[in-house]
Motif scaffolding. Structure first.
Motif, PDB file in Angstrom:
ATOM      1  N   GLU A  44       0.813  -1.209   0.000  1.00 16.89           N
ATOM      2  CA  GLU A  44       0.000   0.000   0.000  1.00 16.89           C
ATOM      3  C   GLU A  44       0.853   1.268   0.000  1.00 16.89           C
ATOM      4  O   GLU A  44       0.383   2.313  -0.437  1.00 16.89           O
ATOM      5  N   ARG A  45       2.066   1.172   0.498  1.00 22.52           N
ATOM      6  CA  ARG A  45       2.921   2.357   0.615  1.00 22.52           C
ATOM      7  C   ARG A  45       4.062   2.368  -0.383  1.00 22.52           C
ATOM      8  O   ARG A  45       5.057   3.061  -0.182  1.00 22.52           O
ATOM      9  N   ILE A  46       3.938   1.637  -1.479  1.00 25.40           N
ATOM     10  CA  ILE A  46       4.996   1.565  -2.484  1.00 25.40           C
ATOM     11  C   ILE A  46       5.338   2.956  -3.015  1.00 25.40           C
ATOM     12  O   ILE A  46       6.502   3.299  -3.160  1.00 25.40           O
ATOM     13  N   ARG A  47       4.326   3.742  -3.312  1.00 23.03           N
ATOM     14  CA  ARG A  47       4.585   5.092  -3.848  1.00 23.03           C
ATOM     15  C   ARG A  47       5.313   5.959  -2.825  1.00 23.03           C
ATOM     16  O   ARG A  47       6.164   6.772  -3.172  1.00 23.03           O
ATOM     17  N   GLU A  48       4.960   5.795  -1.545  1.00 29.72           N
ATOM     18  CA  GLU A  48       5.647   6.554  -0.495  1.00 29.72           C
ATOM     19  C   GLU A  48       7.140   6.221  -0.475  1.00 29.72           C
ATOM     20  O   GLU A  48       7.985   7.109  -0.358  1.00 29.72           O
ATOM     21  N   PHE A  49       7.461   4.938  -0.601  1.00 24.95           N
ATOM     22  CA  PHE A  49       8.873   4.544  -0.629  1.00 24.95           C
ATOM     23  C   PHE A  49       9.568   5.109  -1.870  1.00 24.95           C
ATOM     24  O   PHE A  49      10.726   5.527  -1.801  1.00 24.95           O
ATOM     25  N   GLY A  56      15.811  11.737  -2.248  1.00 23.35           N
ATOM     26  CA  GLY A  56      17.202  11.600  -1.845  1.00 23.35           C
ATOM     27  C   GLY A  56      17.494  10.538  -0.801  1.00 23.35           C
ATOM     28  O   GLY A  56      18.639  10.396  -0.380  1.00 23.35           O
ATOM     29  N   ALA A  57      16.493   9.809  -0.367  1.00 23.96           N
ATOM     30  CA  ALA A  57      16.743   8.761   0.631  1.00 23.96           C
ATOM     31  C   ALA A  57      17.469   7.587  -0.030  1.00 23.96           C
ATOM     32  O   ALA A  57      17.246   7.281  -1.194  1.00 23.96           O
ATOM     33  N   LYS A  58      18.336   6.959   0.719  1.00 22.95           N
ATOM     34  CA  LYS A  58      19.039   5.796   0.208  1.00 22.95           C
ATOM     35  C   LYS A  58      18.126   4.577   0.300  1.00 22.95           C
ATOM     36  O   LYS A  58      17.107   4.599   0.955  1.00 22.95           O
ATOM     37  N   ARG A  59      18.535   3.489  -0.359  1.00 19.94           N
ATOM     38  CA  ARG A  59      17.742   2.258  -0.329  1.00 19.94           C
ATOM     39  C   ARG A  59      17.581   1.731   1.095  1.00 19.94           C
ATOM     40  O   ARG A  59      16.540   1.196   1.448  1.00 19.94           O
ATOM     41  N   THR A  60      18.618   1.896   1.896  1.00 19.56           N
ATOM     42  CA  THR A  60      18.565   1.359   3.254  1.00 19.56           C
ATOM     43  C   THR A  60      17.591   2.130   4.143  1.00 19.56           C
ATOM     44  O   THR A  60      17.127   1.589   5.140  1.00 19.56           O
ATOM     45  N   TYR A  61      17.268   3.368   3.782  1.00 16.17           N
ATOM     46  CA  TYR A  61      16.311   4.137   4.569  1.00 16.17           C
ATOM     47  C   TYR A  61      14.952   3.435   4.581  1.00 16.17           C
ATOM     48  O   TYR A  61      14.321   3.292   5.628  1.00 16.17           O
ATOM     49  N   LEU A  63      14.435   0.298   3.956  1.00 19.74           N
ATOM     50  CA  LEU A  63      14.625  -0.962   4.667  1.00 19.74           C
ATOM     51  C   LEU A  63      14.475  -0.751   6.166  1.00 19.74           C
ATOM     52  O   LEU A  63      13.736  -1.482   6.838  1.00 19.74           O
ATOM     53  N   TYR A  64      15.142   0.257   6.692  1.00 21.96           N
ATOM     54  CA  TYR A  64      15.048   0.552   8.121  1.00 21.96           C
ATOM     55  C   TYR A  64      13.638   0.977   8.524  1.00 21.96           C
ATOM     56  O   TYR A  64      13.178   0.668   9.627  1.00 21.96           O
ATOM     57  N   LEU A  65      12.946   1.666   7.634  1.00 25.42           N
ATOM     58  CA  LEU A  65      11.585   2.099   7.909  1.00 25.42           C
ATOM     59  C   LEU A  65      10.663   0.896   8.123  1.00 25.42           C
ATOM     60  O   LEU A  65       9.878   0.859   9.080  1.00 25.42           O
ATOM     61  N   VAL A  66      10.781  -0.107   7.269  1.00 26.39           N
ATOM     62  CA  VAL A  66       9.952  -1.311   7.408  1.00 26.39           C
ATOM     63  C   VAL A  66      10.368  -2.107   8.644  1.00 26.39           C
ATOM     64  O   VAL A  66       9.521  -2.639   9.369  1.00 26.39           O
ATOM     65  N   LEU A  67      11.667  -2.193   8.914  1.00 26.69           N
ATOM     66  CA  LEU A  67      12.124  -2.938  10.097  1.00 26.69           C
ATOM     67  C   LEU A  67      11.685  -2.263  11.397  1.00 26.69           C
ATOM     68  O   LEU A  67      11.334  -2.943  12.361  1.00 26.69           O
ATOM     69  N   VAL A  68      11.680  -0.946  11.436  1.00 23.99           N
ATOM     70  CA  VAL A  68      11.207  -0.231  12.628  1.00 23.99           C
ATOM     71  C   VAL A  68       9.704  -0.437  12.805  1.00 23.99           C
ATOM     72  O   VAL A  68       9.220  -0.653  13.924  1.00 23.99           O
ATOM     73  N   GLN A  69       8.968  -0.421  11.696  1.00 27.15           N
ATOM     74  CA  GLN A  69       7.532  -0.686  11.774  1.00 27.15           C
ATOM     75  C   GLN A  69       7.291  -2.097  12.318  1.00 27.15           C
ATOM     76  O   GLN A  69       6.428  -2.300  13.168  1.00 27.15           O
ATOM     77  N   SER A  70       8.068  -3.044  11.854  1.00 26.69           N
ATOM     78  CA  SER A  70       7.945  -4.422  12.338  1.00 26.69           C
ATOM     79  C   SER A  70       8.304  -4.517  13.814  1.00 26.69           C
ATOM     80  O   SER A  70       7.624  -5.206  14.586  1.00 26.69           O
ATOM     81  N   LEU A 138      13.352  -6.301   2.425  1.00 25.43           N
ATOM     82  CA  LEU A 138      14.276  -6.457   1.303  1.00 25.43           C
ATOM     83  C   LEU A 138      13.579  -6.180  -0.026  1.00 25.43           C
ATOM     84  O   LEU A 138      14.194  -5.672  -0.962  1.00 25.43           O
ATOM     85  N   LYS A 139      12.286  -6.499  -0.108  1.00 22.98           N
ATOM     86  CA  LYS A 139      11.528  -6.183  -1.319  1.00 22.98           C
ATOM     87  C   LYS A 139      11.483  -4.673  -1.534  1.00 22.98           C
ATOM     88  O   LYS A 139      11.636  -4.190  -2.648  1.00 22.98           O
ATOM     89  N   VAL A 140      11.280  -3.932  -0.454  1.00 18.67           N
ATOM     90  CA  VAL A 140      11.237  -2.471  -0.548  1.00 18.67           C
ATOM     91  C   VAL A 140      12.606  -1.929  -0.935  1.00 18.67           C
ATOM     92  O   VAL A 140      12.720  -1.013  -1.740  1.00 18.67           O
ATOM     93  N   MET A 141      13.650  -2.506  -0.385  1.00 19.47           N
ATOM     94  CA  MET A 141      14.991  -2.023  -0.676  1.00 19.47           C
ATOM     95  C   MET A 141      15.371  -2.272  -2.135  1.00 19.47           C
ATOM     96  O   MET A 141      16.030  -1.445  -2.757  1.00 19.47           O
TER      97      MET A 141
END
Length: 172
Positions: A44-49, A56-61, A63-70, A138-141
């Protein structure tokens, strides 16, 4: 006395095996549910990513966003689950079992717990959640920037149904 101790040892070992199997089944079910929740949230948040990456966010940003949500989801779930199990066991389950088994057992059933068991339950809850959240993270990254912000983005279909010419549809 020795025969009673042997019977109690077998009974204790059987109960431990049953608890271990129930724990494994609970961890698998919990992992599947958390993974499903996070995959839906990520989809649902693919466009947000994609917008984050565009700004300017890096790919790992992401990744960390999803891990913090989890982590927040598993942290809240583990704390509520431990508190609910504590109060349900102490004030609901133990009194009911004590009153039901009063004729079979001369002494009452006591509620006991250790800090170590509570910490193990908390660590398992957090650990299972973080392990199963790696797949959506990892899919988001790995998501391509153009694919994520495309306005007519469609999900890949796993199965493609085709009409087979060999069947007689009129007969069916």
């Amino acid at each position: 006395k020795l025969s009673v101790l042997e019977e109690s040892n077998v009974f204790t070992m059987s109960i431990s095996i049953i608890f271990f199997v129930v724990t494994i089944i609970g961890m698998v079910i919990t992992g599947i549910l958390i993974n499903g929740i996070l995959k839906t949230s990520v989809e649902e948040r693919i466009r947000e990513f994609g917008i984050n990456r565009t700004l300017g966010a890096k790919r790992t940003y992401n990744l960390y966003l999803v891990l913090v949500q989890s982590f927040l989801l598993c942290n809240f779930g583990s704390i509520v689950g431990i508190l609910l199990a504590y109060f349900a066991s102490q004030y609901l389950l133990i009194p009911i079992l004590s009153s039901y088994l009063i004729g079979f057992i001369s002494t009452g059933i006591e509620f006991s717990y250790t800090l170590q068991s509570i910490l193990i339950a908390y660590v398992i809850g957090i650990g299972v959640g973080l392990i199963v959240s790696l797949s959506p993270a990892l899919k988001v990254m790995r998501l391509q920037l153009i694919e994520s912000i495309h306005p007519y983005r469609h999900e890949d279909t796993l199965y493609h149904l085709q009409k087979r010419a060999t069947l007689n549809y009129k007969l069916i």
